[in-house]
Design an enzyme around this catalytic site. Structure first.
Site, PDB file in Angstrom:
ATOM      1  N   GLY A 174       0.741  -1.190  -0.062  1.00 46.48           N
ATOM      2  CA  GLY A 174      -0.141   0.021  -0.052  1.00 46.48           C
ATOM      3  C   GLY A 174       1.003   1.283  -0.020  1.00 46.48           C
ATOM      4  N   ASN A 175       0.082   2.371   0.416  1.00 50.63           N
ATOM      5  CA  ASN A 175       1.052   3.643   0.302  1.00 50.63           C
ATOM      6  C   ASN A 175       0.508   4.393   1.400  1.00 50.63           C
ATOM      7  OD1 ASN A 175      -1.046   5.432  -0.513  1.00 50.63           O
ATOM      8  ND2 ASN A 175      -0.540   3.982  -2.391  1.00 50.63           N
ATOM      9  N   ARG A 176       1.205   5.588   1.856  1.00 45.58           N
ATOM     10  CA  ARG A 176       0.992   6.225   3.038  1.00 45.58           C
ATOM     11  C   ARG A 176      -0.321   7.462   2.865  1.00 45.58           C
ATOM     12  NH1 ARG A 176       4.716   6.087   6.863  1.00 45.58           N
ATOM     13  NH2 ARG A 176       6.722   5.295   6.222  1.00 45.58           N
ATOM     14  N   ALA A 192      -4.093   7.991  -4.786  1.00 42.72           N
ATOM     15  CA  ALA A 192      -2.650   7.566  -4.888  1.00 42.72           C
ATOM     16  C   ALA A 192      -2.683   5.863  -5.316  1.00 42.72           C
ATOM     17  CB  ALA A 192      -1.933   7.730  -3.645  1.00 42.72           C
TER      18      ALA A 192
END
Ligand code: CTP
Length: 411
Positions: free
Chosen positions: A217-219, A284
């Site tokens: 995943g990402n932030r 994102a």
């Protein structure tokens, strides 16, 4: 530090009359008055006689910084209520008791608040709160119906939930202050070119499963996408947000389509993109996913061996849905860049068919992922416009101002 509670449209500089009547929910109206004041509104609180059993004028004066009105029969009371009613941009009654709703429906003028209602021609929002059996009573329903249908008042709530005194099964509880703030925002912010338009927003991160418990995943927190969706809704649009997992509260009034992976987001956007007048690609999206998600949780290897994961490219949602957009729609994209901000952003604008790109540098403190603020440059067909560090909610307003200008150019 810039904060989401700082003055910003559509509340900033607007005049709100907040009428408080005598119910226990009156204590929540203090929070409401405080939030509206912090958002830059001039809040004139009018207290009914019975509300003063629950809250005091001093409390509201302290949070609004303005005198509180209580008395029709004072030397200047009568003149002031006429002025208040005429000058207000919106009137909100929270909480509105059964007795107050009955008097409002009858057009009574027996105290300051009801007389203010008789002189105002601005939108009125009633937020009823009472015992649930009282709310269910046919006469209360008839009075509230009269206020909505004959007088054109907006009504928000009541909702089901714990009550001070009540069975608690049916609605009776006043809606929460944050929700009232948003609805007042829509009454103040509507009427422009986005009114009645359809807006589609992608938001948040995506999660690409490695096995049933792990993911790539990402932030991204989803704050920017939710702020854009909320701002578009306040401007009167029908808004759908396709969002990856986000811990933030869902924006009021917005249709939320929750997804996990990039491919799910892509499918959800394809289904809806043809209907949208405005599309904002704020998500994102993970550019890669594991080729294979394991069916069972992968065990730690006894001999300390690692785990090599092969990744494959995810669809580019913005580019892949370009051909399906409605002709004349306005499209906004984001560009998060570690280097060559403007040239990379310009390239993305061209490649992905965006009218406007919101570009921001990666890795800057207080901006981008997980931050409440952002420092962005807006890149349209003209000169790039560098904005200062702002709360994401304020960035959203500025982006939508540009979107409105583009829409106006197309009709
Ligand atoms: N985007 C998308 N689908 C993807 C990747 C990005 O729709 N698979 C959208 C984003 O929502 C954003 C824009 O494209 O509006 C640019 O995203 P960004 O991550 O900055 O760029 P990438 O396309 O991933 O390009 P690069 O990795 O080269 O920066």
């Amino acid at each position: 530090m810039a904060s989401a509670d700082a003055p910003r449209p559509p509340w900033q500089g607007r005049r709100i009359v907040l009428g408080v009547t005598g119910g226990i929910a009156a204590y929540k109206s203090v929070t409401l008055a405080r939030r509206l004041t912090r958002l830059g509104a001039e809040v004139d609180v009018v207290l009914s006689r019975s509300s003063r059993e629950f809250v005091t004028p001093l409390t509201f004066e302290a949070v609004t910084g303005r005198p509180v009105l209580t008395d029709l029969f004072s030397v200047d009371g009568a003149a002031r209520h006429i002025r208040l009613g005429r000058e207000a941009d919106v009137v909100c009654i929270a909480p509105a008791t059964a007795d107050f709703i009955a008097r409002a429906a009858q057009g009574r003028a027996n105290e300051l608040l009801t007389t203010t209602l008789l002189v105002t021609r601005t939108p009125v929002l009633l937020c009823p709160a009472m015992n649930d059996r009282m709310w269910a009573h046919p006469q209360v329903q008839a009075n509230a119906g009269h206020c909505r249908e004959r007088l054109g008042y907006h009504q928000l709530g009541p909702v089901a939930g714990p009550l001070a005194v009540g069975e608690g099964d049916g609605p009776g509880r006043m809606v929460e202050p944050e929700v009232i703030v948003e609805h007042l925002g829509r009454l103040l912010g509507g009427g422009g070119i986005l009114e009645g338009r359809t807006v589609l927003v992608t938001s948040g991160p995506t999660r690409e499963p490695l096995d049933p418990v792990r993911y790539l995943g990402n932030r991204s927190s989803g704050r920017m996408g939710f702020a854009l969706a909320a701002a578009a809704w306040r401007r009167g649009a029908h808004v759908t947000v396709v969002t990856g997992p986000s811990a933030l509260p869902r924006p009021e009034g917005v249709e939320v389509v929750p997804v996990e992976t990039a491919r799910e987001m892509d499918a959800a956007v394809r289904d809806r993109v043809g209907e949208a007048d405005v599309i904002v690609y704020a998500a994102a999206v993970a550019d890669f996913r594991p080729v294979r998600a394991e069916e069972r949780k992968r065990k730690r290897s006894r001999d300390g061996e690692g785990w090599a994961v092969e990744l494959t490219a995810n669809p580019d949602i913005a580019s892949g849905t370009k051909e399906h957009r409605k002709p004349g729609s306005v499209t906004v994209g984001f560009a998060l860049e570690s280097e060559d901000l403007l040239s990379n952003a310009a390239d993305k604008r061209e490649r992905k068919g965006f009218d406007l790109v919101v570009a921001n540098p990666a890795g800057e403190p207080d901006a981008g992922f997980e931050a409440e603020t952002n420092r962005v440059t807006l890149l349209g067909s003209g000169k790039p416009e560098e904005l200062p560090l702002l709360p994401k909610e304020a960035v959203a307003e500025m982006v939508l101002d540009r979107v409105e200008a583009l829409l106006r150019g197309r009709v």
